[in-house]
Motif scaffolding. Sequence first.
Motif, PDB file in Angstrom:
ATOM      1  N   UNK A 252     -33.711 -15.421 114.345  1.00 45.51           N
ATOM      2  CA  UNK A 252     -33.699 -16.692 114.283  1.00 45.51           C
ATOM      3  C   UNK A 252     -35.090 -17.360 113.892  1.00 45.51           C
ATOM      4  N   UNK A 253     -36.118 -16.636 114.318  1.00 41.85           N
ATOM      5  CA  UNK A 253     -37.389 -17.165 113.946  1.00 41.85           C
ATOM      6  C   UNK A 253     -37.807 -17.114 112.616  1.00 41.85           C
ATOM      7  N   UNK A 254     -37.649 -15.939 111.962  1.00 35.76           N
ATOM      8  CA  UNK A 254     -37.911 -15.950 110.808  1.00 35.76           C
ATOM      9  C   UNK A 254     -37.080 -16.527 109.691  1.00 35.76           C
ATOM     10  N   UNK A 255     -35.805 -16.576 110.143  1.00 36.18           N
ATOM     11  CA  UNK A 255     -34.737 -17.235 109.059  1.00 36.18           C
ATOM     12  C   UNK A 255     -35.116 -18.992 109.222  1.00 36.18           C
ATOM     13  N   UNK A 256     -35.482 -19.261 110.297  1.00 33.06           N
ATOM     14  CA  UNK A 256     -35.904 -20.837 110.155  1.00 33.06           C
ATOM     15  C   UNK A 256     -37.200 -21.090 109.566  1.00 33.06           C
ATOM     16  N   UNK A 257     -38.038 -19.982 109.217  1.00 34.60           N
ATOM     17  CA  UNK A 257     -39.211 -20.338 108.590  1.00 34.60           C
ATOM     18  C   UNK A 257     -40.266 -21.331 109.610  1.00 34.60           C
ATOM     19  N   UNK A 258     -39.991 -20.813 110.862  1.00 30.74           N
ATOM     20  CA  UNK A 258     -41.075 -21.586 111.824  1.00 30.74           C
ATOM     21  C   UNK A 258     -42.400 -21.144 111.688  1.00 30.74           C
ATOM     22  N   UNK A 259     -43.316 -21.795 112.383  1.00 27.89           N
ATOM     23  CA  UNK A 259     -44.489 -21.299 112.518  1.00 27.89           C
ATOM     24  C   UNK A 259     -44.908 -21.377 114.130  1.00 27.89           C
ATOM     25  N   UNK A 260     -45.547 -20.498 114.495  1.00 24.41           N
ATOM     26  CA  UNK A 260     -46.052 -20.403 115.968  1.00 24.41           C
ATOM     27  C   UNK A 260     -47.675 -20.364 116.011  1.00 24.41           C
ATOM     28  N   UNK A 261     -48.259 -21.354 116.476  1.00 22.30           N
ATOM     29  CA  UNK A 261     -49.559 -21.609 116.137  1.00 22.30           C
ATOM     30  C   UNK A 261     -50.395 -21.543 117.701  1.00 22.30           C
TER      31      UNK A 261
END
Length: 318
Positions: A252-261
Amino acid sequence: MRAIVMEAYGPPSVLRPEDVPAPAERAGWVTVRLTASALNWHDVLVRRGQYASPLPHVPGADGAGTLTDTGEPVVVLPSLSWGEGDAAPDGGWEILGDHRPGTYAEMVTVPAECAVPRPPGLSLAQAAALPLVGVTTFRALFSRGRLTAGESLLVLGASGGVATMAVSLAAAAGARVVVTSGDPRKIDAARELGAADWIEAARALTPRLAGFDLALDSVGRWAESVRCLTPGGRCVVLGASAAQHAPLPVRPFYFGQYELISTTMGSPRDMAGLLRFLDDHTVTPPVVDRTFPLAQAALAHEHLEAGTGFGKIVLMHD
């Protein structure tokens, strides 16, 4: 000079007032005569031995006072020896009060770049409460999180110093802010700073129920924070007060194109950016929950750990 000294790691009772030598002068550093020192959760971790501080030790990262040589009013930036890079600090970086004597004292010595002019219009307690949470939050929101006017921001935890500062800065920048808390009184107090109500379905408070552009997570709930983001949203993480580990579903994280900073503290350039922001915007001053005399640092730590306050706790030096 008088200072709060811990001879051992442990509960708040290890913090005791004592007479200690004044800090020695050194090239490129300045001495600040402190009038107020603010508490941070970081100080609790120092007291418990999390950072293996040398004993005996004077804790404390935040402070406000005057330069002993010129009398100029200053606040202390506790981010020492950051270096020239903006992406991350150099290897010699440290936080004041970890391995060097900190601000729970009448005087402290810091690099000259870490004694910055005190912003006008702040009380001594508010000024002391500004540096650590101010530079940390400014870097998290703008230098790292790239928050812009019109975006939506989710802040986890309504009552801490970072959370209250984040609401003030983000609202001043034109962002729409929502905070989370289990305490309705803290939600009411956060709303006065510019935040909207937090309800169980946080995404319902965003345009088209799409989720937040940015989440600020200072508690360690990464999975929950990411689930509140809009596709392509960013989550800035800068603390672990509620969890030391954060399982995160990968697909779900990479399909959502999210950034964790990730981020922590900030550079002298981040601090300069914060001061310019305060000059250019109408920002609510740091929220001070309660003040204690310096000699009552142990009681102040007990109040901090109780978690019942809203905003910063400050030690005043008589």
